[in-house]
Design a protein around this motif. Sequence first.
Motif, short mmCIF file in Angstrom:
data_model
loop_
_atom_site.label_atom_id
_atom_site.label_comp_id
_atom_site.label_asym_id
_atom_site.label_seq_id
_atom_site.Cartn_x
_atom_site.Cartn_y
_atom_site.Cartn_z
N TYR A 92 -27.46 34.93 59.97
CA TYR A 92 -28.64 34.08 60.22
C TYR A 92 -28.93 33.20 58.99
O TYR A 92 -29.15 31.99 59.10
N ASN A 93 -28.92 33.81 57.81
CA ASN A 93 -29.25 33.07 56.59
C ASN A 93 -28.20 32.00 56.27
O ASN A 93 -28.53 30.88 55.86
N ILE A 94 -26.92 32.34 56.47
CA ILE A 94 -25.83 31.39 56.19
C ILE A 94 -25.88 30.20 57.15
O ILE A 94 -25.64 29.05 56.77
N SER A 95 -26.22 30.46 58.42
CA SER A 95 -26.17 29.42 59.44
C SER A 95 -27.49 28.66 59.60
O SER A 95 -27.60 27.76 60.44
N THR A 96 -28.50 29.01 58.81
CA THR A 96 -29.80 28.33 58.90
C THR A 96 -29.96 27.37 57.72
O THR A 96 -29.93 27.77 56.56
N SER A 97 -30.10 26.07 58.03
CA SER A 97 -30.24 25.06 56.96
C SER A 97 -31.72 24.90 56.59
O SER A 97 -32.59 24.88 57.46
#
Length: 404
Positions: A92-97
Motif C-alpha cells: 500500500y505504501n509503495i503504490s500510494t503517491s
Amino acid sequence: MKYSPTDCQRPEVLNKNLIKGKILLCGYSYNFVVGTASIKKVSETAKALGAVGFVLCVENASPGTRFDPVPVGLPGILITDVSKSKELIDYYNISTSRDWTGRVKSFKGTGKIEDGLRPIMHKSAPQVALFSARGPNIKDFSFQEADLLKPDILAPGSLIWGAWSLNGTDEANYDGEGFAMISGTSMAAPHIAGIAALIKQKHPRWSPAAIKSALLTTSTTLDRAGNPILAQQYSETEAVKLVRATPFDYGNGHVNPREALDPGLIFDAGYLDYLGFLCTTPGIDVHEIKKYTNSPCNKTMGHPYNLNTPSITVSHLVRTQIITRRVTNVAKQETYVMTARMQPAVAIEVNPPAMTIKAGASRKFTVTLTVRSVTGTYSFGEVLMKGSRGHKVRIPVLANGYSR
C-alpha cells in the motif's frame, strides 16, 4: 488516543472523495482488544464512505487473542497473520503517491474481493478451548486442593450462534443485531441446563444429583474421529498449542445428551451427604456449619472423597486408601462387570469385580488406591462398569501420591 484514524471508527475524519468505490484499508489496534473499537463500526464507516469493502490488518497480535467472525454489512476481511499484514501495508505504501507534505495524491494499489474459503473438517471437535476454566479444585484461601473434581463436564461453548437483544451492550460487534455468536462458560452452561431439563422431563422424580450423575457418567473423552480429546494451552513461547486433555481440562468428559437420558446407574446424593462432605473437609469450622444449617456435624463419611459423586479425587494419597461409592439402578435388572485402570504411580483395585443390581436397587462398591511412587503430580485413571444390557458407566479417578 482513544480514537485512531486507522481504526476506521469515525467516517468524519476520513476523506470520502478518496475512498468512494475503493477498498478501505484499516489497522486492528489494541482498541479492538479492549473494546473501544469494533469491526462492526469499521463496516459502518466503510459503508458511510461509499467503499466497496474493507481490509483490517493486525499489526501486533497478543498471545491468545481471539478473532471471531462477526456480521458485517459489506465485504470485509481480517488478516490475522502479522507478517501478511505487513506485506499488504508495505505494498500500500509503495503504490500510494504522496506530495511533499505526505498528503495522498493518488492510490495505485489494486485489490480484488473473491469468494470465501471452503472449510476443511478434520473431525477434531470437541476441543477444550483456551479460555475454559481448569482444575484442580481448591478448598480454602491457602489454595489447598480439594477432594472433589472440577470442572465437572465439557459442553459446546465456542462461537455459539443464538438470539440476541437488539439493545444488548455487552458486545459492540453485535450492537443492534437480533442474533450473535458468543463464546464462554455462559454459552456452555445453557447447553447443560437444557439437557438437564430434558432429563428431568423424562425422569421427573430424579434429584439434581441423579441428573448430574447421568450427565457425567455418560460423557465421552473422545473426539469425533475417535481420538482422545485435546486441550488448547499456552506454549513456552506463549503460542497456542494442543495437548492431550485430562480430567482437569474436561471433568468427566464431553456431554452426550442421548446417552444421558438412559444412564443405567446413577450416583445419588442428598442434603445429609453434602453436610457430611462439609463436615469432613479439613479446617472447616463446625460451629459455622451448625449456625447456617441448624444441624450438628456428622463425620461418619470419614473423608470428603467419600461424597457419592460420579468421580473420585484424592488430593493427598498416603499409602493405601479405600473409597466407597453407591450406585442405584434406574433401568431393568442388569449385571455389571467392573474394571479399573490407573497410571503407573498409583495402583487401583475395584471390588466387587461384578455385581447384579435389581431395578431400583442400590449397591456399594469400593475402590482401593495405593501409592507406588511419589511423582509430585496427579495420576489419572477410571472405573468402568459394563452392563449386560449395554449400559456403560464411567467415572474418572484422580490421586496425588505422597510419602506421608
